[in-house]
Motif scaffolding. Structure first.
Motif, PDB file in Angstrom:
ATOM      1  N   GLU A 175       9.378   7.222  -7.033  1.00 47.36           N
ATOM      2  CA  GLU A 175       8.405   6.277  -7.602  1.00 47.36           C
ATOM      3  C   GLU A 175       8.335   6.414  -9.123  1.00 47.36           C
ATOM      4  OE1 GLU A 175       6.132   4.108  -5.903  1.00 47.36           O
ATOM      5  OE2 GLU A 175       7.055   4.483  -3.962  1.00 47.36           O
ATOM      6  N   ALA A 233       0.830  -1.215   0.000  1.00 47.04           N
ATOM      7  CA  ALA A 233       0.000   0.000   0.000  1.00 47.04           C
ATOM      8  C   ALA A 233       0.859   1.258   0.000  1.00 47.04           C
ATOM      9  CB  ALA A 233      -0.933   0.005   1.207  1.00 47.04           C
ATOM     10  N   ARG A 234       2.082   1.146   0.494  1.00 45.76           N
ATOM     11  CA  ARG A 234       2.993   2.293   0.551  1.00 45.76           C
ATOM     12  C   ARG A 234       3.896   2.386  -0.670  1.00 45.76           C
ATOM     13  NH1 ARG A 234       1.165   1.083   5.272  1.00 45.76           N
ATOM     14  NH2 ARG A 234       1.296   2.436   7.116  1.00 45.76           N
ATOM     15  N   THR A 235       3.689   1.532  -1.656  1.00 39.27           N
ATOM     16  CA  THR A 235       4.556   1.495  -2.834  1.00 39.27           C
ATOM     17  C   THR A 235       3.722   1.510  -4.114  1.00 39.27           C
ATOM     18  OG1 THR A 235       5.912   0.000  -1.466  1.00 39.27           O
ATOM     19  CG2 THR A 235       6.623   0.326  -3.736  1.00 39.27           C
ATOM     20  N   PRO A 236       3.367   2.705  -4.610  1.00 43.51           N
ATOM     21  CA  PRO A 236       2.514   2.754  -5.807  1.00 43.51           C
ATOM     22  C   PRO A 236       3.199   2.206  -7.061  1.00 43.51           C
ATOM     23  CG  PRO A 236       2.572   4.895  -4.701  1.00 43.51           C
ATOM     24  CD  PRO A 236       3.614   4.032  -4.045  1.00 43.51           C
ATOM     25  N   SER A 237       4.521   2.241  -7.128  1.00 40.23           N
ATOM     26  CA  SER A 237       5.206   1.799  -8.339  1.00 40.23           C
ATOM     27  C   SER A 237       5.339   0.280  -8.371  1.00 40.23           C
ATOM     28  CB  SER A 237       6.600   2.446  -8.400  1.00 40.23           C
ATOM     29  OG  SER A 237       7.489   1.611  -9.113  1.00 40.23           O
ATOM     30  N   PRO A 238       4.763  -0.380  -9.382  1.00 37.11           N
ATOM     31  CA  PRO A 238       4.903  -1.840  -9.489  1.00 37.11           C
ATOM     32  C   PRO A 238       6.363  -2.262  -9.617  1.00 37.11           C
ATOM     33  CG  PRO A 238       3.233  -1.043 -11.021  1.00 37.11           C
ATOM     34  CD  PRO A 238       3.909   0.163 -10.457  1.00 37.11           C
TER      35      PRO A 238
END
Lengths: 232, 277
Positions: free
Chosen positions: A216, A85-90
């Motif tokens: 990100e 949830a804290r990492t928008p970048s796949p």
């Protein structure tokens, strides 16, 4: 449950775990430094310090808090979800899981533990690296503050080492940046442990979620490069 | 310079403001009206947060506009806005103008807490105008979203550091979104004076406006959107569209000003809508 924040008897284990030569694959990653160099944002020791300060109080703080919470006994699967949830970048999620898988292999060889086995079984493709780091710290007899220090240090030592290679920066200058950041590393580690204590009493929302939008976006650009020196 | 297109002039004084700051809690509840539309059984404005039901843009959707009745938030203010959308209802919320965070007379920080709850088979479009942190201001903005399985959401957040040509104020924001009780998105930002590293090359660098647009759509579960770095001139801004680890797409944008952030978010929203089919 309380979290012990005094210096542990096991200090040498922390040196083993936090050593840049610990075989967990970290050397292949620049922590966003390679992309920042390409974008012209990182070009000397001063900009390296600014980069590291930003990374430390965002991705570094979040990693330190996840590691501290895992070491304190918060459910690693909930922490893994919190890390997503804290990492928008796949691309960054994939990197964190790959590093987590590599750290898990090294950790199980060094400090065999049923908790590590259980996490490896639940996340065969790798849990987020800071979560694995926290569980590993615990298996090594270390506490949440140790785990937080190791995660926070890694957040800046990776980019500093990479900058030496990417910019032919003087290694003395790059290491001096890390030395100047030492008081901030201590502060971030303590902040991480304080939030881990809250998370233990409430839920993972108590952990920081400090984001770094440029890291990100740059990570997604970097992942699309056909040729690169570092994996991330 | 026009930063938000619809930003109105805000006078940085409030004759009625007590030195201790304002405490105000506004509430909205949307529910089906039984005739295929959406009713608003609760529409309670409070203090500086005045609420108006305005002309609907989409059929079946209730439209609410937050109208700033006073300039707010000022230092020392504690504002909250609680919104619930019940099963079968569709609500769209916007604001009449940008929200400008201003320093108060007491020198204390302000808080603005937004809480959004969307039940299953309900829809919320939360599209306020930008939040601008004026020089000397200090605001903590918290947005907490709880979505039931099957809820749909479009949420936009735009933060601007300083009015045109002005030093930035201090702004700490946190957006936490849970879907069916599980963490879906959690993003915090600590910007402006006193926040470590925020203007460095890892966080905002020279950009002074940042935005995110989240689309939660059950159809993304089977068909997530593709990652896309949106085309832009990095001198003006940059943005990306990413699938989250759940049925959601997020547009993240950074730019020189609010206008460019809006353009990038709109472009990302269109790309996300195309992906959702």
């Amino acid at each position: 449950m309380t979290i012990t924040t005094t210096a542990p008897a096991n200090r040498a284990a922390l040196l083993v775990l936090a050593d840049g030569r610990f075989p967990a694959g970290g050397h292949a990653h620049s922590g966003g430094a390679e992309a920042a160099v390409a974008a012209g944002r990182l070009y000397d020791a001063t900009s390296l310090e600014a980069f590291c300060r930003g990374r430390l109080d965002t991705a570094g703080l979040v990693a330190a808090a996840l590691a501290a919470a895992a070491a304190a006994g918060v459910d690693p699967l909930l922490l893994d979800e919190a890390a997503d949830a804290r990492t928008p970048s796949p691309a960054l999620r994939a990197t964190a899981r790959k590093l987590g898988r590599q750290m898990m292999r090294a950790a199980r060889a060094c400090w065999p533990s049923p908790v590590l086995d259980a996490l490896a079984a639940a996340r065969p493709r790798g849990a987020h690296q800071p979560v694995v780091l926290g569980v590993t710290a615990s298996a090594a007899g270390l506490g949440p503050l140790d785990a937080a220090h190791a995660a926070a240090y890694e957040a800046v030592s990776g980019p500093a080492t990479a900058a030496v290679r990417l910019l032919s920066l003087d290694p003395f200058d790059a290491t001096a940046v890390l030395a100047r950041l030492a008081p901030d590393l201590d502060r971030v580690a303590q902040q991480a442990v304080d939030s881990a204590r809250l998370a233990l009493d409430s839920d993972v929302d108590a952990l920081p979620a400090a984001s770094a939008p440029l890291l990100e976006i740059a990570a997604e650009r970097h992942a699309a490069w056909p040729v690169r020196l570092f994996a991330s | 310079m026009d930063r938000g297109g619809r930003m109105t002039a805000v006078v940085p004084t409030r004759a009625t403001a007590p030195a201790s700051g304002v405490r105000a809690a506004a509430r909205i509840v949307a529910a089906p009206d039984g005739r295929g539309g959406t009713a608003l059984p609760v529409l309670d404005g409070a203090g500086p947060l005045a609420l108006r039901r305005t002309r609907a843009v989409a059929p079946g959707t209730a439209q609410v506009t937050v109208v700033g009745a006073m300039s707010a938030p000022l230092g020392g203010d504690h504002l909250s806005l609680d919104t619930r959308v019940r099963t079968g209802a569709r609500l769209a919320v916007g604001s009449a103008a940008a929200t400008v965070s201003l320093p108060g007379r007491c020198g204390r920080s302000a808080t603005y807490d937004v809480r959004l709850t969307v039940d299953s088979d309900a829809e919320l479009c939360w599209l306020p105008e930008p939040l601008i942190a004026a020089a000397g201001s200090d605001l903590a903005m918290t947005t907490r979203v709880d979505l039931a399985e099957g809820a749909r959401l479009v949420l936009r957040e735009e933060l601007v550091l300083g009015r045109a040509g002005e030093r930035p104020g201090r702004l700490v924001s946190r957006l936490t979104v849970r879907l069916d009780g599980r963490a879906l998105l959690d993003q915090g930002l600590a910007l402006g004076p006193g926040a470590p590293g925020w203007s460095g090359p890892a966080v905002l660098d020279r950009y002074r406006a940042v935005g995110q647009l989240l689309v939660v759509e059950p159809r993304f579960r089977d068909r997530p959107c593709q990652v896309a770095v949106l085309p832009s001139d990095p001198a003006e801004g940059e943005a990306m569209l990413t699938p989250l680890a759940g049925p959601a797409a997020l547009v993240t944008a950074l730019a020189e000003d609010a206008l460019m952030v809006r353009r990038l978010l709109d472009a990302g929203r269109q790309a996300a809508a195309a992906a959702a089919g």
